[in-house]
Design a protein around this motif. Structure first.
Motif, PDB file in Angstrom:
ATOM      1  N   THR A   1     -10.406 -45.369  58.241  1.00 54.33           N
ATOM      2  CA  THR A   1     -10.523 -45.392  56.773  1.00 54.33           C
ATOM      3  C   THR A   1     -10.947 -44.029  56.252  1.00 54.33           C
ATOM      4  O   THR A   1     -10.423 -43.555  55.247  1.00 54.33           O
ATOM      5  CB  THR A   1     -11.576 -46.423  56.295  1.00 54.33           C
ATOM      6  OG1 THR A   1     -12.160 -47.036  57.409  1.00 54.33           O
ATOM      7  CG2 THR A   1     -10.989 -47.439  55.378  1.00 54.33           C
ATOM      8  N   ILE A   2     -11.921 -43.395  56.930  1.00 57.36           N
ATOM      9  CA  ILE A   2     -12.389 -42.121  56.389  1.00 57.36           C
ATOM     10  C   ILE A   2     -11.372 -41.012  56.640  1.00 57.36           C
ATOM     11  O   ILE A   2     -11.172 -40.142  55.776  1.00 57.36           O
ATOM     12  CB  ILE A   2     -13.796 -41.763  56.919  1.00 57.36           C
ATOM     13  CG1 ILE A   2     -14.429 -40.740  55.993  1.00 57.36           C
ATOM     14  CG2 ILE A   2     -13.774 -41.219  58.322  1.00 57.36           C
ATOM     15  CD1 ILE A   2     -15.908 -40.696  56.074  1.00 57.36           C
ATOM     16  N   PHE A   3     -10.670 -41.044  57.752  1.00 55.99           N
ATOM     17  CA  PHE A   3      -9.628 -40.039  57.984  1.00 55.99           C
ATOM     18  C   PHE A   3      -8.534 -40.162  56.930  1.00 55.99           C
ATOM     19  O   PHE A   3      -8.014 -39.163  56.429  1.00 55.99           O
ATOM     20  CB  PHE A   3      -9.030 -40.188  59.395  1.00 55.99           C
ATOM     21  CG  PHE A   3      -9.929 -39.700  60.502  1.00 55.99           C
ATOM     22  CD1 PHE A   3     -10.785 -38.619  60.303  1.00 55.99           C
ATOM     23  CD2 PHE A   3      -9.913 -40.306  61.748  1.00 55.99           C
ATOM     24  CE1 PHE A   3     -11.612 -38.155  61.327  1.00 55.99           C
ATOM     25  CE2 PHE A   3     -10.734 -39.856  62.773  1.00 55.99           C
ATOM     26  CZ  PHE A   3     -11.579 -38.783  62.559  1.00 55.99           C
ATOM     27  N   ILE A   4      -8.181 -41.406  56.589  1.00 60.38           N
ATOM     28  CA  ILE A   4      -7.161 -41.614  55.566  1.00 60.38           C
ATOM     29  C   ILE A   4      -7.669 -41.110  54.216  1.00 60.38           C
ATOM     30  O   ILE A   4      -6.982 -40.368  53.506  1.00 60.38           O
ATOM     31  CB  ILE A   4      -6.752 -43.107  55.478  1.00 60.38           C
ATOM     32  CG1 ILE A   4      -5.980 -43.519  56.736  1.00 60.38           C
ATOM     33  CG2 ILE A   4      -5.907 -43.373  54.237  1.00 60.38           C
ATOM     34  CD1 ILE A   4      -5.686 -45.006  56.822  1.00 60.38           C
TER      35      ILE A   4
ATOM     36  N   TRP B   1      -6.792 -34.115  67.505  1.00 61.93           N
ATOM     37  CA  TRP B   1      -8.186 -33.792  67.171  1.00 61.93           C
ATOM     38  C   TRP B   1      -8.940 -34.972  66.590  1.00 61.93           C
ATOM     39  O   TRP B   1     -10.145 -35.076  66.773  1.00 61.93           O
ATOM     40  CB  TRP B   1      -8.253 -32.572  66.251  1.00 61.93           C
ATOM     41  CG  TRP B   1      -7.854 -31.356  67.022  1.00 61.93           C
ATOM     42  CD1 TRP B   1      -6.675 -30.678  66.932  1.00 61.93           C
ATOM     43  CD2 TRP B   1      -8.596 -30.725  68.084  1.00 61.93           C
ATOM     44  NE1 TRP B   1      -6.638 -29.672  67.857  1.00 61.93           N
ATOM     45  CE2 TRP B   1      -7.800 -29.663  68.571  1.00 61.93           C
ATOM     46  CE3 TRP B   1      -9.836 -30.950  68.675  1.00 61.93           C
ATOM     47  CZ2 TRP B   1      -8.223 -28.830  69.623  1.00 61.93           C
ATOM     48  CZ3 TRP B   1     -10.254 -30.122  69.709  1.00 61.93           C
ATOM     49  CH2 TRP B   1      -9.455 -29.083  70.169  1.00 61.93           C
ATOM     50  N   THR B   2      -8.246 -35.875  65.892  1.00 60.87           N
ATOM     51  CA  THR B   2      -8.973 -37.066  65.412  1.00 60.87           C
ATOM     52  C   THR B   2      -9.379 -37.940  66.598  1.00 60.87           C
ATOM     53  O   THR B   2     -10.440 -38.564  66.572  1.00 60.87           O
ATOM     54  CB  THR B   2      -8.126 -37.884  64.410  1.00 60.87           C
ATOM     55  OG1 THR B   2      -6.847 -38.134  64.969  1.00 60.87           O
ATOM     56  CG2 THR B   2      -7.974 -37.171  63.087  1.00 60.87           C
ATOM     57  N   ILE B   3      -8.555 -37.959  67.660  1.00 57.85           N
ATOM     58  CA  ILE B   3      -8.938 -38.719  68.863  1.00 57.85           C
ATOM     59  C   ILE B   3     -10.171 -38.073  69.498  1.00 57.85           C
ATOM     60  O   ILE B   3     -11.130 -38.755  69.864  1.00 57.85           O
ATOM     61  CB  ILE B   3      -7.781 -38.783  69.891  1.00 57.85           C
ATOM     62  CG1 ILE B   3      -6.530 -39.397  69.266  1.00 57.85           C
ATOM     63  CG2 ILE B   3      -8.193 -39.594  71.118  1.00 57.85           C
ATOM     64  CD1 ILE B   3      -5.330 -39.423  70.200  1.00 57.85           C
ATOM     65  N   VAL B   4     -10.146 -36.727  69.586  1.00 53.75           N
ATOM     66  CA  VAL B   4     -11.294 -36.021  70.183  1.00 53.75           C
ATOM     67  C   VAL B   4     -12.573 -36.330  69.393  1.00 53.75           C
ATOM     68  O   VAL B   4     -13.608 -36.668  69.977  1.00 53.75           O
ATOM     69  CB  VAL B   4     -11.044 -34.495  70.221  1.00 53.75           C
ATOM     70  CG1 VAL B   4     -12.311 -33.758  70.644  1.00 53.75           C
ATOM     71  CG2 VAL B   4      -9.908 -34.171  71.184  1.00 53.75           C
ATOM     72  N   ILE B   5     -12.494 -36.240  68.061  1.00 49.83           N
ATOM     73  CA  ILE B   5     -13.667 -36.509  67.216  1.00 49.83           C
ATOM     74  C   ILE B   5     -14.212 -37.911  67.491  1.00 49.83           C
ATOM     75  O   ILE B   5     -15.411 -38.109  67.686  1.00 49.83           O
ATOM     76  CB  ILE B   5     -13.286 -36.368  65.721  1.00 49.83           C
ATOM     77  CG1 ILE B   5     -13.104 -34.900  65.368  1.00 49.83           C
ATOM     78  CG2 ILE B   5     -14.339 -37.009  64.817  1.00 49.83           C
ATOM     79  CD1 ILE B   5     -12.556 -34.655  63.972  1.00 49.83           C
ATOM     80  N   ALA B   6     -13.303 -38.896  67.554  1.00 49.83           N
ATOM     81  CA  ALA B   6     -13.716 -40.285  67.785  1.00 49.83           C
ATOM     82  C   ALA B   6     -14.367 -40.437  69.157  1.00 49.83           C
ATOM     83  O   ALA B   6     -15.403 -41.088  69.290  1.00 49.83           O
ATOM     84  CB  ALA B   6     -12.514 -41.209  67.657  1.00 49.83           C
ATOM     85  N   HIS B   7     -13.767 -39.805  70.174  1.00 47.34           N
ATOM     86  CA  HIS B   7     -14.304 -39.958  71.531  1.00 47.34           C
ATOM     87  C   HIS B   7     -15.685 -39.325  71.650  1.00 47.34           C
ATOM     88  O   HIS B   7     -16.579 -39.900  72.271  1.00 47.34           O
ATOM     89  CB  HIS B   7     -13.339 -39.354  72.553  1.00 47.34           C
ATOM     90  CG  HIS B   7     -12.143 -40.213  72.811  1.00 47.34           C
ATOM     91  ND1 HIS B   7     -11.371 -40.127  73.930  1.00 47.34           N
ATOM     92  CD2 HIS B   7     -11.593 -41.207  72.059  1.00 47.34           C
ATOM     93  CE1 HIS B   7     -10.397 -41.016  73.887  1.00 47.34           C
ATOM     94  NE2 HIS B   7     -10.510 -41.680  72.743  1.00 47.34           N
ATOM     95  N   VAL B   8     -15.857 -38.135  71.068  1.00 50.04           N
ATOM     96  CA  VAL B   8     -17.182 -37.496  71.098  1.00 50.04           C
ATOM     97  C   VAL B   8     -18.195 -38.447  70.469  1.00 50.04           C
ATOM     98  O   VAL B   8     -19.278 -38.677  71.014  1.00 50.04           O
ATOM     99  CB  VAL B   8     -17.173 -36.151  70.349  1.00 50.04           C
ATOM    100  CG1 VAL B   8     -18.602 -35.611  70.214  1.00 50.04           C
ATOM    101  CG2 VAL B   8     -16.304 -35.133  71.062  1.00 50.04           C
ATOM    102  N   MET B   9     -17.816 -39.045  69.331  1.00 51.69           N
ATOM    103  CA  MET B   9     -18.738 -39.919  68.608  1.00 51.69           C
ATOM    104  C   MET B   9     -19.230 -41.069  69.497  1.00 51.69           C
ATOM    105  O   MET B   9     -20.430 -41.313  69.588  1.00 51.69           O
ATOM    106  CB  MET B   9     -18.029 -40.440  67.349  1.00 51.69           C
ATOM    107  CG  MET B   9     -18.848 -41.319  66.451  1.00 51.69           C
ATOM    108  SD  MET B   9     -18.699 -43.055  66.857  1.00 51.69           S
ATOM    109  CE  MET B   9     -17.010 -43.365  66.372  1.00 51.69           C
TER     110      MET B   9
END
Lengths: 264, 295
Positions: free
Chosen positions: A124-127, A136-144
Motif C-alpha cells: 500500500t505504501i509503495f503504491i 529494490w522494493t523486495i530488498v527493502i521488505a526483506h531488510v525490514m
C-alpha cells in the motif's frame, strides 16, 4: 530397574530425534530423488533415472536468472539487516537509555505481525508513494523483516557473555575501544554470524512478502509458485537440492575448520 | 540538550548518553519507515470507502468500526478456520519439536551445531518446493497413497491431500524450525547440574522433566508457539496447495482481495482486523504465561 528406565529415557530421545529429522527431511529427499527423474512436462511420476536435469540446471527459461535475483537480494538484505540489527542489539544489551520499552515493542511487532499484513501494508505504501515495484522494493521488505530476528539472535549472545572478561580487560589497562575490539566483538561474532545465516535463509525462502512487493521481478520461490500449476520442471528440484547441499557443505566445512583450530 | 551535555568538560559522558541512540537510529528509522508507517497507511486505506453500503456515485468513506465489523462478519468462517488450523498445527509442531530441541541441547555433544543447522537447512530448498513435494508424496500418484492402496486402507475414490488435515500437517511441517530454535535456546541455557540435583533428590526422569526442565524451558515454549502460530494463522500457501475450497483461510481471502480482486479497502480492513486479533491473542497469552521480555 531405575537404570533400565534411564537407559530407555536416553534412547527414547535419540529415537525421537531420528524420527523428527526424518520427518523434516522427507520432502527434501523427495525433491532430491525427483531431480533425477526423466520427466516429460510435469515431474509427477517416476519415469526413470537421468543425469540430464543436473547437466542442464538452467535449461528452463528464467530459472537461473530468478535464482540470481534470490541470491543477490538475500546477500544485500542480509548485509544491511545484520549491521542495523547488530547495532540495535548492542544498544539494548550494553546501554541503559530512555525509551527501551518502545524500542522493544518496535522490534517485537514485526515478528508478531503475519507476513501477509507486512507484505500488504508495504505494498500500500509503495503504491501511495509511487515506487516502482521490483528488485529494490523486495530488498527493502526483506531488510525490514530480518532486522528483528538479527536483534534477537545477537542480543541473546551479548546477554550470555561473562561480564568478568570485559572487566579483566579493563583491569589490564585496555581502554573501552580496545576492550570492544579485542574482547567483546570477537565473543559476539559467532552470534552475528548465526544471525546473518538466519537472515539469509529467511530472505532466500520468503514467498509471501516478496509476492506482494516484487512487481515483475521474479525470485526462485516465485518461479516455483508460478510454474507449479503448469507442472514444475525437474530443474527446480535440481536448484532446490543443490542450494540445500551447498548450505550443508559450507556449514560442515566450517565445523571441521573450527574444530581443527581448537585442537591446534 | 541541556547544559551539562553541551559543556566540553563532560564530553565523554555526553557521548555515552548519545551512544545508544546513535546505535538505534538507523535500524529504528528503517522499521518506522517500512513497518510502522505502512501499517498506519493500511489502517487509513481500510476506510477508503463504506464497505457495508458501497455507493460509487457518492464515493463516501466508511467508518472505522463499521468497516472492520463488516469485514469480520462477512468472513467469520475463514477467520475461525485460520485460528483453529494454526492452533492445531502449533500443538503438533510443539510435540515434534520439543524432543528434537531437547535432544540437540542435551544429547548431541559435538554435533550440536551441525544438528542446529540441519533444522534451518530446509529453508534453502524453498518453502513452496517443499509444500509441493508433500502434495506429491501424499497425492494419489505418490508413494504413501500407493502403499495404503495396497494395504486396502484407502480406495481410488479417497484422497489424503485436498483436506483440512493435509493443510494442518503442512503448516506444522513448514514452521517446525521456528518452533525448534527458541525451544533449543531456552533448553540449552539450563545448567545440566540442576537436572542432576533433581535426580540426586530421588526424582525420577519424569518428575525431573515435569518439575525442573519444563518450567525452565517455558520461555522457549512461549516464543516457539508464538513464532509458529502467527505465521501459520496468516499463511495461505499451504491451504492453496494442500487444501480444497472449503479449507480457505483468511490469508487466502486477503491475498485474493489484494492481488486479484483489487478491493484494497476490504483487503486492508481484513488485514487490520486479523492483526488486531493476533496481537490480542499474543498479549493475552504472554500475560498468562508470565514471561516479561520476549525479545
Amino acid at each position: 530397574m531405575k537404570k533400565l528406565s534411564r537407559w530407555f529415557g536416553k534412547n527414547l530421545i535419540r529415537i525421537y530425534m531420528v524420527l523428527g529429522f526424518t520427518y523434516l527431511f522427507i520432502p527434501i529427499l523427495y525433491t532430491i530423488v525427483f531431480s533425477f527423474n526423466d520427466y516429460i512436462k510435469s515431474n509427477l511420476v517416476w519415469r526413470g533415472f537421468t543425469w540430464h536435469n543436473w547437466q542442464t540446471p538452467c535449461g528452463v527459461p528464467n530459472i537461473c536468472s530468478d535464482l540470481g535475483n534470490s541470491l543477490k537480494i538475500g546477500l544485500i538484505a542480509t548485509f544491511v539487516a545484520t549491521i542495523l540489527g547488530t547495532l540495535i542489539a548492542f544498544a539494548l544489551g550494553r546501554y541503559a537509555f530512555k525509551g527501551r520499552p518502545a524500542v522493544n515493542t518496535l522490534i517485537f511487532l514485526p515478528m508478531a505481525s503475519p507476513e501477509l499484513v507486512l507484505g500488504a501494508s508495504l505494498l500500500t505504501i509503495f503504491i501511495n508513494l509511487g515506487f516502482n515495484l521490483g528488485f529494490w522494493t523486495i530488498v527493502i521488505a526483506h531488510v525490514m523483516f530480518c532486522i528483528s530476528f538479527v536483534v534477537v539472535t545477537v542480543k541473546a549472545r551479548i546477554a550470555s557473555l561473562d561480564p568478568r572478561l570485559e572487566q579483566a580487560a579493563m583491569d589490564l589497562y585496555a581502554n573501552e575501544r580496545e576492550t570492544f575490539r579485542r574482547i567483546t566483538f570477537p565473543l559476539v561474532a559467532p552470534g552475528i554470524a548465526g544471525a546473518a545465516l538466519l537472515a539469509f535463509s529467511l530472505s532466500f525462502d520468503d514467498f509471501i512478502i516478496t509476492n506482494f512487493n516484487s512487481g515483475t521481478v521474479e525470485t526462485f520461490p516465485l518461479f516455483v509458485y508460478h510454474n507449479a500449476e503448469r507442472g514444475l520442471p525437474a530443474q527446480a528440484n535440481v536448484i532446490g537440492s543443490s542450494m540445500f547441499l551447498i548450505a550443508l557443505i559450507i556449514v560442515l566445512a566450517g565445523q571441521i575448520v573450527s574444530r581443527k583450530r581448537k585442537i591446534a | 540538550m541541556n547544559a551539562t551535555v553541551a559543556s566540553p568538560v563532560k564530553k565523554p559522558r555526553s557521548r555515552k548518553i548519545a551512544m545508544p541512540y546513535l546505535l538505534l537510529l538507523p535500524g529504528m528509522l528503517w522499521l518506522i519507515t517500512f513497518f510502522l508507517i505502512p501499517i498506519l497507511t493500511l489502517v487509513k486505506t481500510s476506510v477508503n470507502m463504506d464497505l457495508a453500503n458501497y455507493d460509487p456515485t457518492t464515493g463516501a468513506t466508511g467508518s472505522f468500526w463499521g468497516n472492520f465489523w463488516y469485514a469480520f462478519r462477512t468472513h467469520e468462517a475463514p477467520f475461525a478456520r485460520s485460528f483453529i488450523y494454526a492452533l492445531a498445527a502449533t500443538l503438533i509442531a510443539l510435540c515434534i519439536a520439543y524432543p528434537l530441541a531437547y535432544g540437540i541441547a542435551f544429547k548431541a555433544g559435538r554435533w550440536k551445531n551441525v544438528l542446529l543447522v540441519l533444522v534451518v537447512a530446509p529453508f534453502f530448498t524453498s518453502f513452496i518446493l517443499r509444500t509441493i513435494a508433500w502434495k506429491q508424496i501424499l497425492g494419489q500418484q505418490g508413494p504413501v497413497f500407493r502403499l495404503l492402496l495396497d494395504l486396502h486402507l484407502v480406495t481410488y475414490q479417497s484422497h489424503i491431500t485436498a483436506s483440512a488435515g493435509a493443510v494442518i500437517a503442512g503448516l506444522s511441517y513448514n514452521f517446525l524450525p521456528f518452533m525448534t530454535l527458541p525451544l533449543y535456546s531456552s533448553l540449552e541455557r539450563i545448567d545440566p547440574r540442576t537436572l542432576e540435583a533433581s535426580g540426586d533428590l530421588y526424582a525420577n526422569a519424569f518428575t525431573t522433566f515435569r518439575k525442573v526442565t519444563l518450567p525452565l524451558s517455558l520461555p522457549g515454549v512461549v516464543a516457539g508457539t508464538l513464532l509458529t502460530f502467527i505465521p501459520a494463522a496468516g499463511d495461505y500457501v499451504n491451504a492453496e496447495i494442500l487444501g480444497n475450497p472449503s479449507t480457505t483461510m483468511i490469508g487466502n481471502v486477503i491475498n485474493a482481495q489484494f492481488l486479484r480482486t483489487s478491493n484494497y479497502t476490504l483487503a486492508a480492513a481484513l488485514s487490520f482486523v486479523f492483526m488486531v486479533i493476533i496481537i490480542a491473542i499474543v498479549l493475552f497469552y504472554i500475560s498468562r504465561a508470565g514471561t516479561e521480555e520476549l525479545v
